[in-house]
Design a protein around this motif. Structure first.
Motif, mmCIF file in Angstrom:
data_model
loop_
_atom_site.group_PDB
_atom_site.id
_atom_site.type_symbol
_atom_site.label_atom_id
_atom_site.label_comp_id
_atom_site.label_asym_id
_atom_site.label_seq_id
_atom_site.Cartn_x
_atom_site.Cartn_y
_atom_site.Cartn_z
ATOM 1 N N ILE A 182 102.447 28.805 42.102
ATOM 2 C CA ILE A 182 101.313 29.642 41.724
ATOM 3 C C ILE A 182 101.827 31.052 41.461
ATOM 4 O O ILE A 182 102.557 31.622 42.281
ATOM 5 C CB ILE A 182 100.234 29.662 42.834
ATOM 6 C CG1 ILE A 182 99.787 28.231 43.160
ATOM 7 C CG2 ILE A 182 99.050 30.518 42.422
ATOM 8 C CD1 ILE A 182 98.854 28.139 44.332
ATOM 9 N N SER A 183 101.471 31.602 40.288
ATOM 10 C CA SER A 183 101.966 32.921 39.904
ATOM 11 C C SER A 183 100.814 33.840 39.536
ATOM 12 O O SER A 183 99.785 33.396 39.029
ATOM 13 C CB SER A 183 102.918 32.814 38.697
ATOM 14 O OG SER A 183 103.999 31.963 38.994
ATOM 15 N N SER A 184 101.023 35.132 39.810
ATOM 16 C CA SER A 184 100.121 36.171 39.314
ATOM 17 C C SER A 184 100.681 36.641 37.984
ATOM 18 O O SER A 184 101.722 37.296 37.939
ATOM 19 C CB SER A 184 100.037 37.330 40.310
ATOM 20 O OG SER A 184 99.284 38.393 39.767
ATOM 21 N N ASN A 185 100.023 36.275 36.876
ATOM 22 C CA ASN A 185 100.595 36.520 35.555
ATOM 23 C C ASN A 185 100.834 37.993 35.264
ATOM 24 O O ASN A 185 101.772 38.347 34.561
ATOM 25 C CB ASN A 185 99.681 35.932 34.480
ATOM 26 C CG ASN A 185 99.748 34.413 34.447
ATOM 27 O OD1 ASN A 185 100.652 33.811 35.012
ATOM 28 N ND2 ASN A 185 98.786 33.790 33.798
ATOM 29 N N TYR A 186 99.964 38.871 35.793
ATOM 30 C CA TYR A 186 100.154 40.299 35.584
ATOM 31 C C TYR A 186 100.924 40.968 36.719
ATOM 32 O O TYR A 186 101.420 42.078 36.571
ATOM 33 C CB TYR A 186 98.801 41.005 35.441
ATOM 34 C CG TYR A 186 98.092 40.760 34.143
ATOM 35 C CD1 TYR A 186 98.793 40.508 32.963
ATOM 36 C CD2 TYR A 186 96.701 40.792 34.079
ATOM 37 C CE1 TYR A 186 98.127 40.287 31.773
ATOM 38 C CE2 TYR A 186 96.026 40.579 32.887
ATOM 39 C CZ TYR A 186 96.744 40.319 31.746
ATOM 40 O OH TYR A 186 96.079 40.113 30.561
ATOM 41 N N GLY A 187 100.967 40.303 37.880
ATOM 42 C CA GLY A 187 101.629 40.912 39.034
ATOM 43 C C GLY A 187 100.791 41.976 39.708
ATOM 44 O O GLY A 187 101.305 42.761 40.505
ATOM 45 N N ILE A 188 99.514 42.041 39.407
ATOM 46 C CA ILE A 188 98.609 42.992 40.054
ATOM 47 C C ILE A 188 97.286 42.290 40.324
ATOM 48 O O ILE A 188 96.970 41.266 39.732
ATOM 49 C CB ILE A 188 98.345 44.248 39.183
ATOM 50 C CG1 ILE A 188 97.676 43.842 37.864
ATOM 51 C CG2 ILE A 188 99.616 45.021 38.926
ATOM 52 C CD1 ILE A 188 97.192 45.023 37.043
ATOM 53 N N GLY A 189 96.521 42.849 41.235
ATOM 54 C CA GLY A 189 95.128 42.454 41.393
ATOM 55 C C GLY A 189 94.843 41.235 42.223
ATOM 56 O O GLY A 189 93.711 41.035 42.664
ATOM 57 N N LEU A 190 95.829 40.374 42.461
ATOM 58 C CA LEU A 190 95.565 39.132 43.190
ATOM 59 C C LEU A 190 95.807 39.347 44.686
ATOM 60 O O LEU A 190 96.826 39.922 45.077
ATOM 61 C CB LEU A 190 96.457 38.016 42.655
ATOM 62 C CG LEU A 190 96.049 36.578 42.994
ATOM 63 C CD1 LEU A 190 94.632 36.282 42.529
ATOM 64 C CD2 LEU A 190 97.016 35.587 42.362
ATOM 65 N N ALA B 13 102.764 23.989 37.623
ATOM 66 C CA ALA B 13 102.667 25.436 37.608
ATOM 67 C C ALA B 13 101.235 25.871 37.345
ATOM 68 O O ALA B 13 100.490 25.216 36.613
ATOM 69 C CB ALA B 13 103.591 26.026 36.545
ATOM 70 N N CYS B 14 100.875 26.990 37.964
ATOM 71 C CA CYS B 14 99.542 27.561 37.817
ATOM 72 C C CYS B 14 99.698 29.072 37.738
ATOM 73 O O CYS B 14 100.293 29.686 38.625
ATOM 74 C CB CYS B 14 98.682 27.160 39.015
ATOM 75 S SG CYS B 14 97.164 28.111 39.194
ATOM 76 N N GLY B 15 99.204 29.680 36.648
ATOM 77 C CA GLY B 15 99.248 31.129 36.504
ATOM 78 C C GLY B 15 97.847 31.691 36.466
ATOM 79 O O GLY B 15 96.930 31.083 35.911
ATOM 80 N N ILE B 16 97.657 32.877 37.070
ATOM 81 C CA ILE B 16 96.328 33.481 37.157
ATOM 82 C C ILE B 16 96.386 34.904 36.606
ATOM 83 O O ILE B 16 97.244 35.701 37.009
ATOM 84 C CB ILE B 16 95.825 33.491 38.613
ATOM 85 C CG1 ILE B 16 95.669 32.047 39.128
ATOM 86 C CG2 ILE B 16 94.504 34.243 38.726
ATOM 87 C CD1 ILE B 16 95.307 31.949 40.591
ATOM 88 N N PHE B 17 95.479 35.199 35.653
ATOM 89 C CA PHE B 17 95.379 36.546 35.104
ATOM 90 C C PHE B 17 94.423 37.357 35.981
ATOM 91 O O PHE B 17 93.206 37.331 35.784
ATOM 92 C CB PHE B 17 94.857 36.519 33.666
ATOM 93 C CG PHE B 17 95.836 35.986 32.673
ATOM 94 C CD1 PHE B 17 96.928 36.739 32.289
ATOM 95 C CD2 PHE B 17 95.683 34.719 32.128
ATOM 96 C CE1 PHE B 17 97.835 36.258 31.368
ATOM 97 C CE2 PHE B 17 96.586 34.228 31.205
ATOM 98 C CZ PHE B 17 97.676 34.992 30.826
ATOM 99 N N ALA B 18 94.966 38.068 36.974
ATOM 100 C CA ALA B 18 94.187 38.985 37.785
ATOM 101 C C ALA B 18 94.603 40.391 37.418
ATOM 102 O O ALA B 18 95.798 40.703 37.361
ATOM 103 C CB ALA B 18 94.426 38.733 39.269
ATOM 104 N N GLY B 19 93.639 41.251 37.122
ATOM 105 C CA GLY B 19 93.982 42.598 36.709
ATOM 106 C C GLY B 19 92.798 43.525 36.776
ATOM 107 O O GLY B 19 91.724 43.174 37.289
ATOM 108 N N SER B 20 92.985 44.707 36.213
ATOM 109 C CA SER B 20 91.899 45.682 36.185
ATOM 110 C C SER B 20 90.832 45.212 35.202
ATOM 111 O O SER B 20 91.155 44.670 34.143
ATOM 112 C CB SER B 20 92.438 47.045 35.753
ATOM 113 O OG SER B 20 93.440 47.488 36.650
ATOM 114 N N PRO B 21 89.555 45.412 35.528
ATOM 115 C CA PRO B 21 88.499 44.924 34.628
ATOM 116 C C PRO B 21 88.295 45.854 33.435
ATOM 117 O O PRO B 21 87.927 47.019 33.597
ATOM 118 C CB PRO B 21 87.260 44.907 35.531
ATOM 119 C CG PRO B 21 87.528 45.965 36.562
ATOM 120 C CD PRO B 21 89.013 45.978 36.773
ATOM 121 N N MET B 22 88.554 45.346 32.236
ATOM 122 C CA MET B 22 88.215 46.080 31.026
ATOM 123 C C MET B 22 86.925 45.489 30.473
ATOM 124 O O MET B 22 86.838 44.287 30.212
ATOM 125 C CB MET B 22 89.326 45.970 29.978
ATOM 126 C CG MET B 22 89.004 46.746 28.696
ATOM 127 S SD MET B 22 90.352 46.789 27.491
ATOM 128 C CE MET B 22 90.275 45.116 26.839
#
Length: 909
Positions: free
Chosen positions: A13-21, A99-108
């Motif tokens: 499991i990965s944080s695709n942006y590396g932030i927010g999760l 593999a599982c990637g998650i887009f966690a980030g700042s809300p635009m």
């Protein structure tokens, strides 16, 4: 068996942006057992490894973000994660690795400021969907600081007119924004409904008030909104003042606003010894027509011969004193061709005036020298009368005279007042169905409205132009069984004839070098050569002219005994798009263009460098004659893709992929050292019947679907790929190698497994990367019977399995596999990108992604190093990169109906 250990997979499991999760909780729903809680607070960019996940069990993930952050999408097994809290997703645990990637980030916040905006998507797969009707609605997209490319989703006919906030420069094409380190994060998309279509009929550039005269230039335009096409005639002048008309062919986007194409001069004599069927003489200019309303527009005219672009305002032409709507029972405005004589004159008809009907007719024909000339009827001199009578009216009749213009100025020069001379009389009977004209004392000629696709009933002309100084008498050969085939005007007879397949025709025998295509999908290889192609064997002294009864594609190999060994030849791949990528060999440089799209226009220095670079890859040994690169004796450089299997001596002349393959796969487990993430989509194709083994179950392998792999393994000369297609279900692809001495019954595009070895040695794998061909069998699909058991095919099958194999070959041929170079996607290296991301977002390849070692296809790298992203020439798999989103150039030119195409024979290096 009872008590036996269940198969297990490892979930990454990965944080695709590396932030927010914050955390991700993993649960085995099948047993109700909590498996692990992944914490991304301390190491947000490090993947979380969940071992011993039972294969086949339903697994649930629940993600929690840090305060102030959101999740908008995922990749791999998390592609369908909920876009709003609670962020959950379930899936069946696959075999092998997962593999599982998650887009966690700042809300635009993405807001639609107009109609028809359905959302935005990033190349990596983060999405944001807007409810309809969209005006004033918004959605949230997870973003990370840095450059971010966005593609706007639009309903048909909607136009993007700009944006606000971070999306101030929004366009309908993919565009890039810069996400700052701190908010606010707001993106507004401005949109507009479809504009009014320009009206069919006569247009002009209005009388110039300061000059007080009419330039004489007219435009007769037809719009085909369903086909997003514009067709028309422009009546203008040559530089010597003589009248000339050009055909306008242009196509537009879904909004039917800006039409781009060409202006082409036709003739019925030039380039031939007798008058006859019309054919293109010269593509005069690239044109762009834009319209602000139904009656106002602008023409941009870029001369092909060079010189500045000329922009002129155009507006609807008033047939009477003012622009008026048509009367009742008027003909459809547009170009009419005689039904009895397609080579005869054309007429452009329009009527205006609901109460006092007037008609205006243009005549387009050829003079005694075969060159185009035109006349128009008098304006304002005669009112049309009801026909056959006012009581039994079916249309209108107009009796008038033609007016011939001379001494005017072309579109590219300052306006000049032309002279006019009265010509013959014309009696035109015009109505919504039947139309006839009678010119002078001639007979009545019936007319029918042109379909809007050109002077002929074909979608396009292909004109071959020889610019070579060394190949003075080129030959054209079309190796195709297509029916119908090209047509051409025979230079001797002047008549339109079918182009003979599998026959070398001197270019000089093709009037104006123009071939008439019956369809944009006409497929086959069009060869250009300096001598007629032959078939046979030099050793057996059986050489003879190629022909329909005896034909074969020429071989570039110097040890083949091919009769064309000393002949310069090059081919262009035809079909729904045109390809001159020079994957297999380089001999005669070619270029082609359609409107403003031009591919292959290399400079002499680039061509010389290409010839030297390709030859030097093998120390001049793969060149014929050997060592002739850069010399007048040069015939061709032969690429490794021509090799026939791993034992072909041609491959020995080029670097092997063995070291790369060995480094990319773990020698103990066989799994990739860096997981190769094949996840992409497949567009529907047409099953090839007996030429594919996977046409079963209703053609499931040929239906639009997504696909991904859970395991790629290369161990002990065994290569297997396990994955899932959204239509075909789970599958296992097992690579095989054709036997060097196969038993009887082998040799087709598909074969039983007895024709293959299940061992794929390093040499076999290396050969597959050079030739872009890998054979395989398919099993394990659900629904069953998708592919025939015990049978094998290659990745030329064009089904979903062939794309899975293609993506694997791309990963190594391009250097992506096991690359540690940072990619355009935050937190990802090129080695960890998905195959869809390579296609859409890769900005580097070859040495750019493998800077330490030459782990890539050196032939492709040599082409790329000279031409880069210019779309001049390509290499194997250069068509893999999406021309709409990828920074890498794609040298395939999509063919647009009706717009003429030029194939240029360039002067070699």
């Amino acid at each position: 068996l009872p008590g036996a250990a269940a198969a297990a997979t490892t979930l990454t499991i990965s944080s695709n942006y590396g932030i927010g999760l914050h955390t991700v909780t993993v649960t085995d729903v099948t047993t109700g057992t909590p498996l692990q809680t992944c914490n991304f607070l301390l190491k947000p960019t490090a993947p979380c490894i969940v071992p011993n996940v039972t294969t086949g069990h339903t697994i649930a993930l629940t993600a929690i973000t840090k305060s102030g952050f959101v999740i908008s999408a995922g990749t791999g097994l998390c592609a369908s994660i909920a876009p709003s809290p609670p962020y959950k997703v379930q899936f069946a645990a696959p075999t092998g690795t997962a593999a599982c990637g998650i887009f966690a980030g700042s809300p635009m916040t993405v807001t639609a400021n107009g109609p028809g905006v359905t959302g935005v998507v990033t190349p990596a797969g983060a999405t944001c969907t807007i409810a309809q009707p969209s005006k004033g609605k918004s959605c949230q997209l997870a973003v990370a600081p840095g450059a971010l490319k966005l593609t706007i989703g639009l309903q048909a006919g909607i136009t993007v007119t700009g944006g606000t906030g971070l999306c101030t420069g929004a366009t309908a094409a993919p565009f890039t924004i810069t996400v700052p380190a701190a908010g606010p994060y707001a993106c507004g998309i401005n949109s507009a409904p479809p504009s009014a279509l320009p009206a069919n009929g006569w247009w002009w550039t209005n009388t110039i008030p300061s000059l007080h005269y009419d330039t004489g230039i007219r435009y007769g335009l037809q719009i085909n909104p369903a086909a997003h096409a514009l067709y028309g005639i422009v009546s203008t002048f040559r530089t010597d003042g003589s009248a000339v008309w050009y055909v306008l062919n242009a196509t537009a986007d879904a909004q039917n606003q800006a039409y781009q194409g060409t202006a082409t001069e036709f003739s019925n004599l030039s380039g031939s010894v007798t008058a006859g069927a019309p054919r293109p003489q010269t593509i005069v200019a690239n044109v762009k027509l834009t319209f602000a309303s139904t009656t106002l527009g602008s023409l941009s005219w870029t001369p092909r011969a060079g010189g500045p672009t000329v922009v002129k305002p155009i507006e609807r032409f008033p047939i009477s004193t003012t622009l008026q709507p048509p009367p009742n029972l008027a003909p459809v405005p547009g170009l009419y061709n005689p039904t009895q004589n397609p080579g005869g004159p054309g007429y452009f008809l329009e009527m205006q005036g609901p109460t006092t009907p007037h008609g205006y007719i243009g005549l387009y024909t050829y003079g005694g020298n075969g060159l185009a000339t035109w006349s128009v009827t008098l304006q304002n001199n005669q009112v049309a009368t009801a026909f056959p009578s006012k009581a039994a009216q079916k249309g209108w009749q107009l009796s008038t005279q033609f007016l011939t213009y001379t001494g005017g100025a072309p579109i590219t020069l300052p306006a000049k007042q032309p002279k006019t001379v009265l010509g013959p009389t014309i009696v035109a009977t015009m109505g919504p169905t039947a139309n006839t004209v009678k010119v002078g004392g001639g007979n009545q000629t019936p007319l029918s409205i042109n379909s809007g696709w050109g002077l002929a009933s074909s979608p396009y002309w292909l004109q071959i132009v020889n610019n070579s100084k060394t190949i003075t008498n080129p030959y054209v050969t079309f190796l195709s069984t297509a029916t119908p085939n090209f047509s051409y005007v025979n230079r001797t007879t002047g008549q339109l004839a079918t182009f003979p397949p599998f026959t070398s025709v001197p270019l000089i025998n093709i009037a104006n070098g123009a071939l008439l295509a019956p369809s944009t999908s006409l497929g086959g290889n069009l060869y250009i050569s300096d001598k007629p192609l032959q078939v046979g064997n030099t050793a057996q002294k059986t050489c003879k002219a190629i022909g329909p009864a005896s034909h074969a594609a020429p071989s570039p190999l110097s040890n083949s005994g091919d009769c064309n060994l000393g002949t310069h030849w090059q081919f262009l791949e035809l079909g729904g798009d045109y390809d001159a990528t020079y994957i297999n060999l380089y001999s005669i440089p070619l270029a082609f263009n359609q409107g403003s799209a031009a591919y292959g226009n290399a400079t002499p220095a680039q061509l010389s460098n290409l010839e030297l670079a390709l030859g030097n890859l093998s120390g001049g040994k793969s060149v014929y004659p050997v060592g002739s690169q850069g010399k007048p004796s040069f015939i061709r450089a032969i690429g490794p893709a021509n090799a026939n299997g791993a034992t072909d001596q041609l491959l020995a002349l080029f670097p092997s992929f063995n070291a790369y393959i060995t480094s990319a796969f773990n020698p103990t487990t066989g799994f990739p050292v860096t997981p190769i993430n094949i996840a992409n989509s497949y567009s529907a194709n047409v099953p090839k019947g007996s030429t594919t083994i996977c046409a079963g179950n209703g053609g499931a392998a040929f239906k639009t679907q997504s696909y991904s792999t859970s395991s790629i393994k290369y161990l002990a000369s065994t290569l297997t790929i396990t994955g899932t297609g959204s239509v075909v279900g789970p599958f296992t692809i097992s690579a095989v190698t054709p036997l060097p001495k196969p038993p009887v019954g082998c040799g087709g595009s598909t074969n039983p497994l007895k024709c293959y070895s299940t061992a794929v040695t390093l040499a076999d794998f290396s050969a597959a990367l050079y030739t872009a061909v890998l054979s395989y069998s398919v099993s394990g699909t659900k629904p069953a019977n998708v592919c025939l058991a015990g049978q094998a095919e290659s990745n030329g099958a064009n089904d979903v399995f062939s794309l899975v194999v293609r993506d694997l070959l791309v990963s190594l041929a391009s250097g992506f596999a096991n690359s540690t170079v940072a990619s355009p996607i935050a937190g990802k290296t090129y080695g960890t990108m998905t195959s869809a991301q390579w296609s859409s977002s890769a900005a580097k390849l070859f040495a750019g992604v493998q800077p330490a070692k030459p782990y890539y296809n050196p032939w492709g790298a040599a082409v790329f190093n000279i031409f880069g992203n210019s779309r001049i020439y390509g290499f194997q798999y250069s068509d893999y990169f999406n021309p709409q989103t990828s920074p890498l150039g794609n040298p395939l030119m999509p063919v647009r109906p009706s717009i003429p195409i030029q194939l240029l024979i360039l002067n070699g290096g």
